[in-house]
Design a protein around this motif. Structure first.
Motif, PDB file in Angstrom:
ATOM      1  N   GLU A 101       0.829  -1.209   0.000  1.00  0.00           N
ATOM      2  CA  GLU A 101       0.000   0.000   0.000  1.00  0.00           C
ATOM      3  C   GLU A 101       0.865   1.262   0.000  1.00  0.00           C
ATOM      4  OE1 GLU A 101      -3.159   0.261  -0.382  1.00  0.00           O
ATOM      5  OE2 GLU A 101      -3.765  -1.834  -0.181  1.00  0.00           O
ATOM      6  N   VAL A 102       1.937   1.250   0.789  1.00  0.00           N
ATOM      7  CA  VAL A 102       2.834   2.408   0.828  1.00  0.00           C
ATOM      8  C   VAL A 102       3.526   2.587  -0.519  1.00  0.00           C
ATOM      9  CG1 VAL A 102       4.934   3.351   1.877  1.00  0.00           C
ATOM     10  CG2 VAL A 102       3.204   2.273   3.319  1.00  0.00           C
ATOM     11  N   ALA A 103       4.007   1.483  -1.089  1.00  0.00           N
ATOM     12  CA  ALA A 103       4.683   1.544  -2.382  1.00  0.00           C
ATOM     13  C   ALA A 103       3.747   2.093  -3.457  1.00  0.00           C
ATOM     14  CB  ALA A 103       5.196   0.161  -2.773  1.00  0.00           C
ATOM     15  N   LYS A 104       2.495   1.696  -3.391  1.00  0.00           N
ATOM     16  CA  LYS A 104       1.506   2.173  -4.360  1.00  0.00           C
ATOM     17  C   LYS A 104       1.350   3.692  -4.283  1.00  0.00           C
ATOM     18  CE  LYS A 104      -3.315   1.431  -5.751  1.00  0.00           C
ATOM     19  NZ  LYS A 104      -4.566   0.696  -5.421  1.00  0.00           N
ATOM     20  N   LEU A 105       1.397   4.234  -3.082  1.00  0.00           N
ATOM     21  CA  LEU A 105       1.305   5.687  -2.909  1.00  0.00           C
ATOM     22  C   LEU A 105       2.521   6.383  -3.519  1.00  0.00           C
ATOM     23  CD1 LEU A 105      -0.039   5.892   0.766  1.00  0.00           C
ATOM     24  CD2 LEU A 105      -1.321   6.290  -1.346  1.00  0.00           C
ATOM     25  N   PHE A 106       3.706   5.796  -3.339  1.00  0.00           N
ATOM     26  CA  PHE A 106       4.913   6.364  -3.940  1.00  0.00           C
ATOM     27  C   PHE A 106       4.808   6.361  -5.467  1.00  0.00           C
ATOM     28  CE2 PHE A 106       7.135   5.639   0.165  1.00  0.00           C
ATOM     29  CZ  PHE A 106       7.810   6.852   0.267  1.00  0.00           C
ATOM     30  N   VAL A 107       4.270   5.276  -6.012  1.00  0.00           N
ATOM     31  CA  VAL A 107       4.099   5.197  -7.467  1.00  0.00           C
ATOM     32  C   VAL A 107       3.107   6.254  -7.931  1.00  0.00           C
ATOM     33  CG1 VAL A 107       3.230   3.764  -9.359  1.00  0.00           C
ATOM     34  CG2 VAL A 107       4.756   2.779  -7.655  1.00  0.00           C
ATOM     35  N   ASP A 108       2.043   6.444  -7.166  1.00  0.00           N
ATOM     36  CA  ASP A 108       1.056   7.463  -7.519  1.00  0.00           C
ATOM     37  C   ASP A 108       1.706   8.847  -7.556  1.00  0.00           C
ATOM     38  OD1 ASP A 108      -1.695   8.203  -8.118  1.00  0.00           O
ATOM     39  OD2 ASP A 108      -1.723   9.153  -6.152  1.00  0.00           O
ATOM     40  N   ALA A 109       2.726   9.044  -6.720  1.00  0.00           N
ATOM     41  CA  ALA A 109       3.454  10.314  -6.685  1.00  0.00           C
ATOM     42  C   ALA A 109       4.492  10.419  -7.797  1.00  0.00           C
ATOM     43  CB  ALA A 109       4.132  10.494  -5.331  1.00  0.00           C
ATOM     44  N   GLY A 110       4.586   9.382  -8.630  1.00  0.00           N
ATOM     45  CA  GLY A 110       5.473   9.432  -9.786  1.00  0.00           C
ATOM     46  C   GLY A 110       6.897   8.999  -9.532  1.00  0.00           C
ATOM     47  N   LEU A 111       7.160   8.291  -8.416  1.00  0.00           N
ATOM     48  CA  LEU A 111       8.520   7.911  -8.058  1.00  0.00           C
ATOM     49  C   LEU A 111       8.875   6.508  -8.540  1.00  0.00           C
ATOM     50  CD1 LEU A 111       7.925  10.315  -6.083  1.00  0.00           C
ATOM     51  CD2 LEU A 111       9.402   9.142  -4.439  1.00  0.00           C
ATOM     52  N   LEU A 112      10.181   6.264  -8.627  1.00  0.00           N
ATOM     53  CA  LEU A 112      10.714   4.915  -8.768  1.00  0.00           C
ATOM     54  C   LEU A 112      11.099   4.480  -7.358  1.00  0.00           C
ATOM     55  CD1 LEU A 112      12.924   5.377 -11.946  1.00  0.00           C
ATOM     56  CD2 LEU A 112      11.045   3.731 -11.721  1.00  0.00           C
ATOM     57  N   VAL A 113      10.297   3.614  -6.757  1.00  0.00           N
ATOM     58  CA  VAL A 113      10.509   3.223  -5.374  1.00  0.00           C
ATOM     59  C   VAL A 113      11.081   1.812  -5.317  1.00  0.00           C
ATOM     60  CG1 VAL A 113       8.081   2.544  -5.173  1.00  0.00           C
ATOM     61  CG2 VAL A 113       9.440   2.864  -3.119  1.00  0.00           C
ATOM     62  N   SER A 114      12.187   1.654  -4.596  1.00  0.00           N
ATOM     63  CA  SER A 114      12.805   0.347  -4.411  1.00  0.00           C
ATOM     64  C   SER A 114      12.345  -0.228  -3.077  1.00  0.00           C
ATOM     65  CB  SER A 114      14.330   0.468  -4.433  1.00  0.00           C
ATOM     66  OG  SER A 114      14.788   0.874  -5.702  1.00  0.00           O
ATOM     67  N   SER A 115      11.849  -1.455  -3.113  1.00  0.00           N
ATOM     68  CA  SER A 115      11.338  -2.108  -1.920  1.00  0.00           C
ATOM     69  C   SER A 115      12.176  -3.347  -1.648  1.00  0.00           C
ATOM     70  CB  SER A 115       9.861  -2.489  -2.132  1.00  0.00           C
ATOM     71  OG  SER A 115       9.371  -3.225  -1.055  1.00  0.00           O
ATOM     72  N   ALA A 116      12.940  -3.353  -0.550  1.00  0.00           N
ATOM     73  CA  ALA A 116      13.862  -4.447  -0.241  1.00  0.00           C
ATOM     74  C   ALA A 116      13.325  -5.271   0.935  1.00  0.00           C
ATOM     75  CB  ALA A 116      15.246  -3.892   0.069  1.00  0.00           C
ATOM     76  N   PHE A 117      12.630  -6.357   0.609  1.00  0.00           N
ATOM     77  CA  PHE A 117      12.022  -7.228   1.614  1.00  0.00           C
ATOM     78  C   PHE A 117      12.220  -8.679   1.193  1.00  0.00           C
ATOM     79  CE2 PHE A 117       9.985  -3.214   2.038  1.00  0.00           C
ATOM     80  CZ  PHE A 117       9.677  -3.081   3.386  1.00  0.00           C
ATOM     81  N   ILE A 118      12.410  -9.562   2.154  1.00  0.00           N
ATOM     82  CA  ILE A 118      12.513 -10.983   1.815  1.00  0.00           C
ATOM     83  C   ILE A 118      11.270 -11.405   1.038  1.00  0.00           C
ATOM     84  CG2 ILE A 118      12.608 -13.336   2.720  1.00  0.00           C
ATOM     85  CD1 ILE A 118      14.182 -12.251   5.119  1.00  0.00           C
ATOM     86  N   SER A 119      10.100 -11.003   1.526  1.00  0.00           N
ATOM     87  CA  SER A 119       8.805 -11.335   0.907  1.00  0.00           C
ATOM     88  C   SER A 119       8.825 -12.754   0.357  1.00  0.00           C
ATOM     89  CB  SER A 119       8.432 -10.319  -0.179  1.00  0.00           C
ATOM     90  OG  SER A 119       9.473 -10.084  -1.093  1.00  0.00           O
ATOM     91  N   PRO A 120       8.825 -13.759   1.238  1.00  0.00           N
ATOM     92  CA  PRO A 120       9.084 -15.138   0.826  1.00  0.00           C
ATOM     93  C   PRO A 120       7.969 -15.824   0.038  1.00  0.00           C
ATOM     94  CG  PRO A 120       8.499 -15.061   3.141  1.00  0.00           C
ATOM     95  CD  PRO A 120       8.631 -13.639   2.692  1.00  0.00           C
ATOM     96  N   PHE A 121       6.757 -15.280   0.062  1.00  0.00           N
ATOM     97  CA  PHE A 121       5.639 -15.987  -0.546  1.00  0.00           C
ATOM     98  C   PHE A 121       5.239 -15.391  -1.889  1.00  0.00           C
ATOM     99  CE2 PHE A 121       4.779 -16.245   4.178  1.00  0.00           C
ATOM    100  CZ  PHE A 121       5.357 -17.492   4.323  1.00  0.00           C
ATOM    101  N   ILE A 122       5.113 -16.248  -2.900  1.00  0.00           N
ATOM    102  CA  ILE A 122       4.725 -15.817  -4.243  1.00  0.00           C
ATOM    103  C   ILE A 122       3.389 -15.084  -4.211  1.00  0.00           C
ATOM    104  CG2 ILE A 122       3.970 -16.644  -6.516  1.00  0.00           C
ATOM    105  CD1 ILE A 122       6.059 -18.858  -6.286  1.00  0.00           C
ATOM    106  N   ALA A 123       2.437 -15.608  -3.452  1.00  0.00           N
ATOM    107  CA  ALA A 123       1.091 -15.013  -3.402  1.00  0.00           C
ATOM    108  C   ALA A 123       1.143 -13.569  -2.916  1.00  0.00           C
ATOM    109  CB  ALA A 123       0.178 -15.846  -2.501  1.00  0.00           C
ATOM    110  N   ASP A 124       2.025 -13.300  -1.954  1.00  0.00           N
ATOM    111  CA  ASP A 124       2.129 -11.936  -1.410  1.00  0.00           C
ATOM    112  C   ASP A 124       2.736 -10.981  -2.433  1.00  0.00           C
ATOM    113  OD1 ASP A 124       1.110 -13.003   0.879  1.00  0.00           O
ATOM    114  OD2 ASP A 124       3.018 -13.083   1.950  1.00  0.00           O
ATOM    115  N   ARG A 125       3.757 -11.450  -3.127  1.00  0.00           N
ATOM    116  CA  ARG A 125       4.365 -10.602  -4.158  1.00  0.00           C
ATOM    117  C   ARG A 125       3.368 -10.336  -5.278  1.00  0.00           C
ATOM    118  NH1 ARG A 125       8.775 -14.322  -3.067  1.00  0.00           N
ATOM    119  NH2 ARG A 125       8.536 -15.318  -5.116  1.00  0.00           N
ATOM    120  N   ASN A 126       2.598 -11.366  -5.644  1.00  0.00           N
ATOM    121  CA  ASN A 126       1.574 -11.185  -6.678  1.00  0.00           C
ATOM    122  C   ASN A 126       0.464 -10.250  -6.213  1.00  0.00           C
ATOM    123  OD1 ASN A 126       2.873 -12.804  -8.526  1.00  0.00           O
ATOM    124  ND2 ASN A 126       1.697 -14.645  -8.040  1.00  0.00           N
TER     125      ASN A 126
END
Length: 215
Positions: A101-126
């Motif tokens: 949700e936070v990353a989506k707000l950054f994108v709405d603001a026109g930024l290139l946002v890098s998100s560095a998280f293990i995020s181990p589950f495919i479903a969550d990344r999708n």
């Protein structure tokens, strides 16, 4: 007398009175001003794989090109926004949901946002990918063998996990689901940080993210 400028309190479930407020400055306006496309660079990989290191190297390269950027780092976010979450599977899912949700707000603001998280589950990344428009989610797989990650072990986490002092540790007693078709697949073994970062920047350049755009 009712004050029209005081938002109605919401208790429990979402109220039907909560609606999306349309901003006067649109996403396209932000993109046009920034001079490049907006997207989430979603760095995923094991602990110690180099996600944050590469993400920050990419951020520096983009900054030097005067791109508008930001880095969301897993540890940093858990100091504040996600400070109430642990590392159970349920908490990991909620951790990624909030970051999405936070990353989506950054994108709405026109930024290139890098998100560095293990995020181990495919479903969550999708789940995060599906929240964004086509082309706004770029999965960057930092593919580092667990043997290398464990040999680095900068925080001593693998040692603690092997000793049973940390539970639900990804790669030890909690699963990491490999990305199926990441937009950028970086095999870090034998590569410098700069070379890994350049691979990401090259992708952005080749796909037209860094070209001046009108929105």
């Amino acid at each position: 007398m009712n004050n029209p400028y005081v938002e109605k309190e919401v208790d429990g479930d979402k109220s039907s009175d909560v609606v999306w407020h349309q901003a006067s400055v649109s996403h396209g306006d932000h993109v046009k001003l920034n001079g490049h496309k907006a997207a989430v660079l979603w760095f995923t990989g094991l602990s110690g794989s180099g996600k944050s290191t590469v993400a920050n190297a990419v951020d520096l390269m983009l900054h030097q090109r005067q791109a508008k950027t930001y880095v969301l780092d897993g540890d940093n976010v858990r100091h504040g926004l996600n400070g109430d979450l642990g590392f159970s599977d349920i908490d990991r899912v909620e951790n990624i949901r909030r970051i999405g949700e936070v990353a989506k707000l950054f994108v709405d603001a026109g930024l290139l946002v890098s998100s560095a998280f293990i995020s181990p589950f495919i479903a969550d990344r999708n789940m995060v990918r599906e929240q964004l428009a086509a082309g706004q989610f770029i999965e960057v797989f930092i593919d580092t063998p667990i043997e290398i990650c464990e040999s680095r072990d900068p925080k001593g986490l693998y040692k603690k996990a092997r000793a049973g002092e940390i539970k639900n540790f990804t790669g030890i007693d909690s699963v990491y689901q490999l990305p199926v078709k990441p937009e950028v697949h970086i095999k870090t073994a034998g590569k410098s940080i700069e070379a890994c970062a350049q691979q990401v920047v090259n992708y952005l350049q080749e796909q037209g993210y860094l070209l001046p755009c009108s929105g």
